[in-house]
Scaffold this active site. Structure first.
Site, PDB file in Angstrom:
ATOM      1  N   ASP A   1      21.587  36.007  42.188  1.00 37.36           N
ATOM      2  CA  ASP A   1      22.387  35.932  41.354  1.00 37.36           C
ATOM      3  C   ASP A   1      22.057  36.825  40.785  1.00 37.36           C
ATOM      4  O   ASP A   1      20.732  37.440  40.019  1.00 37.36           O
ATOM      5  CB  ASP A   1      21.840  34.868  39.890  1.00 37.36           C
ATOM      6  CG  ASP A   1      23.250  35.333  39.069  1.00 37.36           C
ATOM      7  OD1 ASP A   1      23.142  35.770  38.791  1.00 37.36           O
ATOM      8  OD2 ASP A   1      22.760  33.942  37.982  1.00 37.36           O
TER       9      ASP A   1
ATOM     10  N   ASN B   1      28.155  45.034  45.295  1.00 35.51           N
ATOM     11  CA  ASN B   1      29.562  44.582  45.285  1.00 35.51           C
ATOM     12  C   ASN B   1      29.902  43.589  44.393  1.00 35.51           C
ATOM     13  O   ASN B   1      31.104  43.625  43.789  1.00 35.51           O
ATOM     14  CB  ASN B   1      29.983  44.034  46.642  1.00 35.51           C
ATOM     15  CG  ASN B   1      31.695  43.055  46.561  1.00 35.51           C
ATOM     16  OD1 ASN B   1      32.546  43.745  46.867  1.00 35.51           O
ATOM     17  ND2 ASN B   1      31.008  41.900  46.806  1.00 35.51           N
TER      18      ASN B   1
ATOM     19  N   TYR C   1      36.070  45.742  32.045  1.00 36.06           N
ATOM     20  CA  TYR C   1      35.850  46.201  33.013  1.00 36.06           C
ATOM     21  C   TYR C   1      35.855  47.473  33.431  1.00 36.06           C
ATOM     22  O   TYR C   1      34.547  48.430  34.444  1.00 36.06           O
ATOM     23  CB  TYR C   1      37.084  45.341  34.316  1.00 36.06           C
ATOM     24  CG  TYR C   1      36.836  45.298  35.718  1.00 36.06           C
ATOM     25  CD1 TYR C   1      36.376  44.630  36.154  1.00 36.06           C
ATOM     26  CD2 TYR C   1      37.790  46.778  35.548  1.00 36.06           C
ATOM     27  CE1 TYR C   1      35.973  45.454  37.604  1.00 36.06           C
ATOM     28  CE2 TYR C   1      37.715  46.716  37.418  1.00 36.06           C
ATOM     29  CZ  TYR C   1      37.204  45.693  38.495  1.00 36.06           C
ATOM     30  OH  TYR C   1      37.418  45.788  39.691  1.00 36.06           O
TER      31      TYR C   1
ATOM     32  N   LYS D   1      33.325  50.140  34.852  1.00 42.95           N
ATOM     33  CA  LYS D   1      32.826  51.086  35.800  1.00 42.95           C
ATOM     34  C   LYS D   1      32.345  51.836  36.259  1.00 42.95           C
ATOM     35  O   LYS D   1      32.266  52.705  37.157  1.00 42.95           O
ATOM     36  CB  LYS D   1      34.149  50.635  37.044  1.00 42.95           C
ATOM     37  CG  LYS D   1      34.073  49.079  37.061  1.00 42.95           C
ATOM     38  CD  LYS D   1      33.474  48.930  38.558  1.00 42.95           C
ATOM     39  CE  LYS D   1      33.651  47.388  38.990  1.00 42.95           C
ATOM     40  NZ  LYS D   1      32.890  47.020  40.429  1.00 42.95           N
TER      41      LYS D   1
ATOM     42  N   THR E   1      42.356  39.122  45.460  1.00 43.15           N
ATOM     43  CA  THR E   1      41.109  38.536  46.174  1.00 43.15           C
ATOM     44  C   THR E   1      41.326  37.169  44.401  1.00 43.15           C
ATOM     45  O   THR E   1      41.836  37.683  43.369  1.00 43.15           O
ATOM     46  CB  THR E   1      39.869  39.124  45.273  1.00 43.15           C
ATOM     47  OG1 THR E   1      40.067  39.921  44.142  1.00 43.15           O
ATOM     48  CG2 THR E   1      40.080  40.441  46.712  1.00 43.15           C
TER      49      THR E   1
END
Ligand code: NAP
Length: 242
Positions: free
Chosen positions: A63, A90, A165, A169, A200
């Protein structure tokens, strides 16, 4: 069993999506691949799928937001292999409130825990093992949404939602440059990869690309030779603007 020349790769969040495809492709190239996953059942099932294809894939409990889990994973890899040749950070998340455009601070922090602090913690914990490999590669799975340059263009095609998000990044890209600079006198190369918009679970399968296509840039950067770049941000077509 891996021979001394078999490369050992760890992919975090490899139980599904783009991470699973990265793991599959590295394993099909002959690497021993550690399927990092926080859920035992999902991790073991993914490793089993690859074993059935004749690959050497092994579940590694991990984790990425829990320091004790990261430490235990690094200790296990040290004991079993004594080094790590490829690390693909990832594992990532996109909070549902973030997609709607107004994430709470809790959602913002959660996003940073997984998308930024975790790659820092995982990379730091595995660095001693990466330094023991002859020419290790670190790939941070970033996103085109992390490009500040593209965001700042007046007619930017990028979404105006997903602020937590996207900025996580951007920060991951900065972290990539930081590690690349820190490791510039070693044989370790560190790059950020943008998979493109892929279908996904993260986006309820809204992306037009497949997870296999999404794995192109990460797999390429995980397998570059000594002439390859370090400290860059790439999609499958080449360099992206920061
Ligand atoms: P996904 O199918 O939702 O997979 C995300 C993976 O990350 C899952 O295996 C998930 O595990 C794992 N994960 C999340 N939090 C974790 C934690 N704390 N510890 C360990 N594993 C954890 O999404 P995906 O699209 O393949 O995303 C993979 C990477 O690609 C992410 O970094 C994402 O930001 C990036 N990306 C995706 C797209 C896209 O369009 N899909 C575009 C650009 C970048 P569980 O199954 O346990 O939840």
């Amino acid at each position: 069993m891996p021979t001394p020349s078999t490369k050992i790769a760890l992919v975090t969040g490899a139980n599904k999506g783009i991470g699973f495809e990265i793991a599959r492709r590295l394993a099909e190239q002959g690497m021993t691949v550690l399927i990092g996953a926080r859920d035992r059942e999902r991790g073991q099932a993914a490793a089993e799928k690859l074993k059935q294809k004749g690959c050497d894939a092994r579940y590694l409990p991990l984790d990425v937001t829990r320091e004790e889990s990261i430490a235990a994973a690094a200790a296990k890899v040290e004991l079993e292999f004594g080094r790590l040749d490829v690390l693909v950070n990832n594992a990532g998340m996109l909070h549902k409130d973030d997609r709607r455009g107004a994430p709470s601070l809790v959602a913002f922090r959660e996003t940073y825990e997984t998308n930024l602090f975790a790659p820092y913690a995982v990379t730091s914990a595995f660095l001693p093992l990466l330094k023991k490999a002859t020419a290790a590669r670190i790939v941070n799975v970033s996103s085109g949404l992390g490009s500040i340059n593209l965001h700042s263009q007046p007619r930017s095609p990028l979404s105006t939602s997903c602020v937590a998000y996207a900025t996580s990044k951007s920060a991951l890209n900065a972290l990539t440059v930081h590690f690349a600079r820190q490791l510039r006198d070693t044989n370790i190369k560190v790059n950020a990869a943008a998979p493109g918009h892929c279908a996904t679970d993260m986006n309820d399968h809204a992306g037009p690309r497949t997870p296999v296509q999404g794995s192109n840039a990460p797999v390429h950067l995980a397998t570059i030779d000594d002439n390859g770049p370090t400290g860059g941000f790439f999609d499958e077509d080449g360099p992206l603007p920061w």
